[in-house]
Scaffold this motif. Structure first.
Motif, PDB file in Angstrom:
ATOM      1  N   VAL A 259      -1.499  -2.301 -56.674  1.00  0.00           N
ATOM      2  CA  VAL A 259      -1.407  -1.210 -57.646  1.00  0.00           C
ATOM      3  C   VAL A 259      -0.126  -1.367 -58.449  1.00  0.00           C
ATOM      4  CG1 VAL A 259      -1.229   1.279 -57.963  1.00  0.00           C
ATOM      5  CG2 VAL A 259      -2.769   0.363 -56.214  1.00  0.00           C
ATOM      6  N   ARG A 260       0.981  -1.646 -57.757  1.00  0.00           N
ATOM      7  CA  ARG A 260       2.258  -1.837 -58.455  1.00  0.00           C
ATOM      8  C   ARG A 260       2.172  -2.999 -59.444  1.00  0.00           C
ATOM      9  NH1 ARG A 260       4.309  -1.562 -53.203  1.00  0.00           N
ATOM     10  NH2 ARG A 260       5.220  -3.657 -53.269  1.00  0.00           N
ATOM     11  N   ALA A 261       1.511  -4.075 -59.015  1.00  0.00           N
ATOM     12  CA  ALA A 261       1.393  -5.233 -59.891  1.00  0.00           C
ATOM     13  C   ALA A 261       0.593  -4.900 -61.146  1.00  0.00           C
ATOM     14  CB  ALA A 261       0.735  -6.386 -59.134  1.00  0.00           C
ATOM     15  N   ALA A 262      -0.532  -4.220 -60.982  1.00  0.00           N
ATOM     16  CA  ALA A 262      -1.361  -3.868 -62.138  1.00  0.00           C
ATOM     17  C   ALA A 262      -0.604  -2.952 -63.093  1.00  0.00           C
ATOM     18  CB  ALA A 262      -2.653  -3.195 -61.670  1.00  0.00           C
ATOM     19  N   ALA A 263       0.109  -1.983 -62.542  1.00  0.00           N
ATOM     20  CA  ALA A 263       0.882  -1.062 -63.384  1.00  0.00           C
ATOM     21  C   ALA A 263       1.999  -1.795 -64.106  1.00  0.00           C
ATOM     22  CB  ALA A 263       1.449   0.067 -62.528  1.00  0.00           C
ATOM     23  N   GLY A 264       2.701  -2.672 -63.379  1.00  0.00           N
ATOM     24  CA  GLY A 264       3.788  -3.418 -63.994  1.00  0.00           C
ATOM     25  C   GLY A 264       3.312  -4.347 -65.083  1.00  0.00           C
ATOM     26  N   GLY A 265       2.176  -4.994 -64.848  1.00  0.00           N
ATOM     27  CA  GLY A 265       1.634  -5.878 -65.862  1.00  0.00           C
ATOM     28  C   GLY A 265       1.292  -5.135 -67.135  1.00  0.00           C
ATOM     29  N   ARG A 266       0.715  -3.942 -66.984  1.00  0.00           N
ATOM     30  CA  ARG A 266       0.363  -3.150 -68.179  1.00  0.00           C
ATOM     31  C   ARG A 266       1.605  -2.628 -68.888  1.00  0.00           C
ATOM     32  NH1 ARG A 266       0.108  -1.754 -72.146  1.00  0.00           N
ATOM     33  NH2 ARG A 266      -1.278  -0.369 -73.314  1.00  0.00           N
ATOM     34  N   LEU A 267       2.579  -2.143 -68.143  1.00  0.00           N
ATOM     35  CA  LEU A 267       3.808  -1.656 -68.766  1.00  0.00           C
ATOM     36  C   LEU A 267       4.551  -2.782 -69.475  1.00  0.00           C
ATOM     37  CD1 LEU A 267       5.092   0.733 -65.949  1.00  0.00           C
ATOM     38  CD2 LEU A 267       4.354   1.426 -68.248  1.00  0.00           C
ATOM     39  N   GLY A 268       4.540  -3.962 -68.854  1.00  0.00           N
ATOM     40  CA  GLY A 268       5.248  -5.090 -69.445  1.00  0.00           C
ATOM     41  C   GLY A 268       4.639  -5.580 -70.740  1.00  0.00           C
ATOM     42  N   ARG A 269       3.363  -5.288 -70.968  1.00  0.00           N
ATOM     43  CA  ARG A 269       2.703  -5.709 -72.208  1.00  0.00           C
ATOM     44  C   ARG A 269       2.892  -4.710 -73.340  1.00  0.00           C
ATOM     45  NH1 ARG A 269      -1.303  -6.775 -68.454  1.00  0.00           N
ATOM     46  NH2 ARG A 269      -2.558  -5.006 -69.163  1.00  0.00           N
ATOM     47  N   GLU A 270       3.467  -3.568 -73.039  1.00  0.00           N
ATOM     48  CA  GLU A 270       3.631  -2.533 -74.069  1.00  0.00           C
ATOM     49  C   GLU A 270       4.735  -2.928 -75.048  1.00  0.00           C
ATOM     50  OE1 GLU A 270       2.539   1.270 -75.731  1.00  0.00           O
ATOM     51  OE2 GLU A 270       1.606  -0.252 -74.471  1.00  0.00           O
ATOM     52  N   ARG A 271       4.420  -2.895 -76.319  1.00  0.00           N
ATOM     53  CA  ARG A 271       5.383  -3.250 -77.347  1.00  0.00           C
ATOM     54  C   ARG A 271       6.282  -2.063 -77.676  1.00  0.00           C
ATOM     55  NH1 ARG A 271       5.866  -8.643 -77.476  1.00  0.00           N
ATOM     56  NH2 ARG A 271       3.812  -9.545 -77.056  1.00  0.00           N
ATOM     57  N   ASP A 272       7.537  -2.373 -77.989  1.00  0.00           N
ATOM     58  CA  ASP A 272       8.515  -1.343 -78.361  1.00  0.00           C
ATOM     59  C   ASP A 272       8.624  -0.265 -77.289  1.00  0.00           C
ATOM     60  OD1 ASP A 272       8.958  -2.598 -80.884  1.00  0.00           O
ATOM     61  OD2 ASP A 272       7.118  -1.669 -81.627  1.00  0.00           O
ATOM     62  N   ALA A 273       8.591  -0.685 -76.035  1.00  0.00           N
ATOM     63  CA  ALA A 273       8.685   0.272 -74.928  1.00  0.00           C
ATOM     64  C   ALA A 273      10.098   0.847 -74.844  1.00  0.00           C
ATOM     65  CB  ALA A 273       8.323  -0.405 -73.616  1.00  0.00           C
ATOM     66  N   GLY A 274      10.180   2.054 -74.310  1.00  0.00           N
ATOM     67  CA  GLY A 274      11.462   2.714 -74.151  1.00  0.00           C
ATOM     68  C   GLY A 274      12.241   2.182 -72.962  1.00  0.00           C
ATOM     69  N   PRO A 275      13.496   2.633 -72.824  1.00  0.00           N
ATOM     70  CA  PRO A 275      14.360   2.146 -71.746  1.00  0.00           C
ATOM     71  C   PRO A 275      13.783   2.385 -70.350  1.00  0.00           C
ATOM     72  CG  PRO A 275      15.626   3.361 -73.384  1.00  0.00           C
ATOM     73  CD  PRO A 275      14.193   3.565 -73.724  1.00  0.00           C
ATOM     74  N   GLU A 276      13.109   3.522 -70.136  1.00  0.00           N
ATOM     75  CA  GLU A 276      12.580   3.812 -68.798  1.00  0.00           C
ATOM     76  C   GLU A 276      11.502   2.805 -68.413  1.00  0.00           C
ATOM     77  OE1 GLU A 276      10.849   7.548 -66.142  1.00  0.00           O
ATOM     78  OE2 GLU A 276      10.836   7.675 -68.333  1.00  0.00           O
ATOM     79  N   VAL A 277      10.627   2.490 -69.355  1.00  0.00           N
ATOM     80  CA  VAL A 277       9.569   1.516 -69.075  1.00  0.00           C
ATOM     81  C   VAL A 277      10.176   0.137 -68.818  1.00  0.00           C
ATOM     82  CG1 VAL A 277       7.626   0.256 -70.096  1.00  0.00           C
ATOM     83  CG2 VAL A 277       7.767   2.741 -70.326  1.00  0.00           C
ATOM     84  N   ARG A 278      11.134  -0.268 -69.633  1.00  0.00           N
ATOM     85  CA  ARG A 278      11.768  -1.578 -69.440  1.00  0.00           C
ATOM     86  C   ARG A 278      12.436  -1.651 -68.070  1.00  0.00           C
ATOM     87  NH1 ARG A 278      13.580  -0.928 -74.946  1.00  0.00           N
ATOM     88  NH2 ARG A 278      15.696  -0.534 -74.189  1.00  0.00           N
ATOM     89  N   ALA A 279      13.062  -0.566 -67.659  1.00  0.00           N
ATOM     90  CA  ALA A 279      13.746  -0.548 -66.357  1.00  0.00           C
ATOM     91  C   ALA A 279      12.742  -0.687 -65.213  1.00  0.00           C
ATOM     92  CB  ALA A 279      14.547   0.736 -66.210  1.00  0.00           C
ATOM     93  N   VAL A 280      11.591  -0.062 -65.360  1.00  0.00           N
ATOM     94  CA  VAL A 280      10.559  -0.159 -64.318  1.00  0.00           C
ATOM     95  C   VAL A 280      10.078  -1.606 -64.188  1.00  0.00           C
ATOM     96  CG1 VAL A 280       8.195   0.484 -63.714  1.00  0.00           C
ATOM     97  CG2 VAL A 280       9.800   2.230 -64.496  1.00  0.00           C
ATOM     98  N   VAL A 281       9.814  -2.262 -65.303  1.00  0.00           N
ATOM     99  CA  VAL A 281       9.349  -3.648 -65.274  1.00  0.00           C
ATOM    100  C   VAL A 281      10.402  -4.556 -64.645  1.00  0.00           C
ATOM    101  CG1 VAL A 281       8.607  -5.617 -66.670  1.00  0.00           C
ATOM    102  CG2 VAL A 281       7.844  -3.301 -67.257  1.00  0.00           C
ATOM    103  N   LEU A 282      11.670  -4.371 -65.025  1.00  0.00           N
ATOM    104  CA  LEU A 282      12.745  -5.179 -64.440  1.00  0.00           C
ATOM    105  C   LEU A 282      12.839  -4.950 -62.936  1.00  0.00           C
ATOM    106  CD1 LEU A 282      15.542  -4.788 -67.145  1.00  0.00           C
ATOM    107  CD2 LEU A 282      14.076  -6.760 -66.719  1.00  0.00           C
TER     108      LEU A 282
END
Length: 368
Positions: A259-282
């Motif tokens: 589940v974490r992998a699927a969520a991370g993959g989708r968040l990582g593909r989001e363009r112009d993501a905000g700082p919170e999303v970038r922090a989650v992917v990192l």
């Protein structure tokens, strides 16, 4: 091979439960001249069970030895007893014979054969599904789809597989699936009422194949079955809404690594993501589970996060034991024109033949 030899081989393949050999012989022109006898033999073995019939024929009393064999990209049990070995694929054998002889086997019987071994990779399941798909008439389609209301999850799962297999087969052969729009609506309605987690996950997967449905994603994000939660990220279209973003961030902290992998993959593909999303992917790039790190790393490498934190996370990947993760790190640095790219590819090491056409190899020569 003479016609007589082909007939003997076909009869032997029927007795042996070898559906692949039966198909090969029929396609090579073997004449099922004793068609009624062959179908009767296959039906007898199928009804008795491979082990029971083999025991009756050999008179053996000891324990049977079971193993698994691969056949036509499917699996089938193989039983040895009393010096003889047969495969438990007599259901598939019977289906292939009936199909070759144009015997109009009822839909109900073909579905029953499939779910006797409730595994989409079993030869009996595959043979029934393929023949039903290739009938293509409305009456067959409606009769199979009616099983989505069956009390058994196995029967309902068969309907999902049938519909998805039919979509692929019809699209390839005809260029269009005449039931496509109707099936898309059916899957969305089904997702609102399905109670079995495994079947629901398959239904949601089918929905995401046809497009997106944020409402279904939000509805099932908290489902107790992780198989369902794994499908949720694929239901969210870009750009992500605030509700979808919050849901994905929560799923990125799920106890289930897939589940974490699927969520991370989708968040990582989001363009112009905000700082919170970038922090989650990192954060997921440093996840203790290898599969999560791999998915997040691939999304980060190809994504548009050009912050120093992203570059440092890619550099950290170069210390991974897994070459694939090191390659993602090097490729991500190359896309960012990072001066450490050449050194990064040196740390990746020699790439084998499996990477011959890998697009990530090209990063080595960027800006040289």
């Amino acid at each position: 091979m003479t016609e007589q030899d082909a007939g003997r081989r076909l009869a032997a393949a029927v007795r042996a439960g070898d559906a692949e050999a039966v198909r090969t012989l029929l396609e090579a022109g073997a004449d099922p001249g004793r068609a009624e006898l062959l179908c009767t033999a296959a039906r007898h073995w199928y009804g008795a069970g491979a082990e029971e019939e083999l025991r009756r024929r050999t008179g053996a009393t000891g324990p049977a030895q079971w193993s698994s064999a691969e056949e036509e990209w499917c699996d089938v049990g193989q039983v040895s007893l009393g010096g003889a070995t047969v495969r438990a694929g007599h259901g598939a054998v019977l289906t292939k014979l009936e199909r070759a002889l144009r015997i109009p086997t009822p839909v109900e019987e073909l579905v029953a054969r499939a779910v006797r071994h409730p595994d989409v990779c079993h030869v009996d399941w595959s043979a029934s599904c393929l023949w039903l798909v290739q009938r293509r008439d409305r009456q067959t389609w409606s009769a199979v789809v009616a099983f989505r209301h069956h009390p058994s999850p196995d029967h309902r799962r068969f309907v999902v597989d049938y519909l998805r297999s039919g979509d692929r087969d019809l699209s390839i052969s005809l260029g269009v699936n005449p039931y496509q729009e109707e099936e898309a609506d059916l899957f969305k309605a089904w997702a609102l009422e399905e109670t079995d987690g495994g079947v629901l996950a398959a239904v949601l997967d089918a929905v995401s194949d046809d497009g997106y449905d944020e409402s279904l994603g939000l509805r099932h994000a908290g489902h107790p079955d992780p198989r369902v939660r794994r499908e949720v990220p694929y239901l969210f279209d870009a750009p992500l809404s605030p509700e979808a973003t919050a849901t994905l961030i929560a799923l990125a902290r799920d106890t289930d690594p897939e589940v974490r992998a699927a969520a991370g993959g989708r968040l990582g593909r989001e363009r112009d993501a905000g700082p919170e999303v970038r922090a989650v992917v990192l954060g997921l790039v440093r996840d203790p589970e290898h599969g999560v790190r791999a998915t997040a790393a691939a999304a980060l490498a190809a994504g548009d996060d050009r912050t120093p934190e992203a570059a440092e996370a890619l550099v950290v990947l170069l210390a991974e034991e897994d070459q694939e993760l090191r390659l993602e790190g090097a490729y991500g640095l190359a896309l960012r024109d990072d001066p450490r790219t050449r050194e990064a590819y040196e740390r990746v090491g020699p790439l084998g033949p499996q990477h011959e056409h890998d697009h990530r190899r090209s990063g080595r020569w960027r800006n040289l």
